[in-house]
Write an enzyme that holds these catalytic residues in place. Sequence first.
Site, PDB file in Angstrom:
ATOM      1  N   LYS A   1       0.839  -1.203   0.000  1.00 20.40           N
ATOM      2  CA  LYS A   1       0.000   0.000   0.000  1.00 20.40           C
ATOM      3  C   LYS A   1       0.872   1.251   0.000  1.00 20.40           C
ATOM      4  O   LYS A   1       0.616   2.207  -0.722  1.00 20.40           O
ATOM      5  CB  LYS A   1      -0.880   0.044   1.264  1.00 20.40           C
ATOM      6  CG  LYS A   1      -2.077  -0.863   1.264  1.00 20.40           C
ATOM      7  CD  LYS A   1      -2.918  -0.544   2.498  1.00 20.40           C
ATOM      8  CE  LYS A   1      -4.164  -1.388   2.596  1.00 20.40           C
ATOM      9  NZ  LYS A   1      -5.013  -1.017   3.728  1.00 20.40           N
TER      10      LYS A   1
ATOM     11  N   ASP B   1      -8.483   2.710   4.526  1.00 23.54           N
ATOM     12  CA  ASP B   1      -9.059   1.394   4.741  1.00 23.54           C
ATOM     13  C   ASP B   1      -9.785   0.987   3.465  1.00 23.54           C
ATOM     14  O   ASP B   1     -10.458   1.812   2.831  1.00 23.54           O
ATOM     15  CB  ASP B   1     -10.028   1.393   5.921  1.00 23.54           C
ATOM     16  CG  ASP B   1     -10.355  -0.037   6.331  1.00 23.54           C
ATOM     17  OD1 ASP B   1      -9.425  -0.742   6.783  1.00 23.54           O
ATOM     18  OD2 ASP B   1     -11.505  -0.462   6.167  1.00 23.54           O
TER      19      ASP B   1
END
Length: 205
Positions: free
Chosen positions: A28, A81
């Site tokens: 990420k 998220d």
Amino acid sequence: MLKKESLNDTKFNLGGRFIFFATNNIHKFNEARAILAKFDISVGMLRVKNFELQHDSIKEIAQTSALEIFKRYGLPILLEDSGLFIDGLNGFPGPYAAYVYKTIGNSGILTLMDTKTTRTATFKTTLVYCASKNNPECFEGEIEGEITNKKIRDQSIYGFGFDPIFQPVGSPKVFAEMSITEKNLFSHRARALHKFAIWYKHFNK
Ligand code: IMP
């Protein structure tokens, strides 16, 4: 990467515009860094463990987590998220994607999909920028695609999580077959990061 001890070192100068992407996931972070670099935004990885609550809204999870990390470290925080919403499974696993990935994994998802004729799914991200405890800013990104069951030639080269089974609309490849540059042309995270970068450049001239 920044360790907590360094943050307590008064000689450590965080100088101006540096922001911190709070995650334990290097993939990420690398995706985020590649996009933010194009906007000349410097970002460091802040590795933080066990901060994620369970909730049925990824926005709620991201906002609450970002605020908590901001309060803990007092640094400008970016935190995201993501959830995978599979239409044929009524949106499952959605915001519970991390737990489902840990428990049944991609093979379990494919088994659940065995009898399904609809294979469409959406990856969603909420990205939160938190530099004060009063107003965390949220940026959303999503990409539609399909849950595929084709065999990935070499899963170890690219990606993580559901990348081997998610094929975005408009691409002949699943995420796991794409370099970071290619994935960033499509992904939910990239879309949210672009929105953030444009906003950040505008408000931090
Ligand atoms: P998280 O809670 O945002 O870390 O992500 C929920 C689950 O989705 C985790 O199992 C991640 O590995 C997975 N995930 C998040 N983003 C992606 C992605 O871009 N590709 C594949 N899997 C992802």
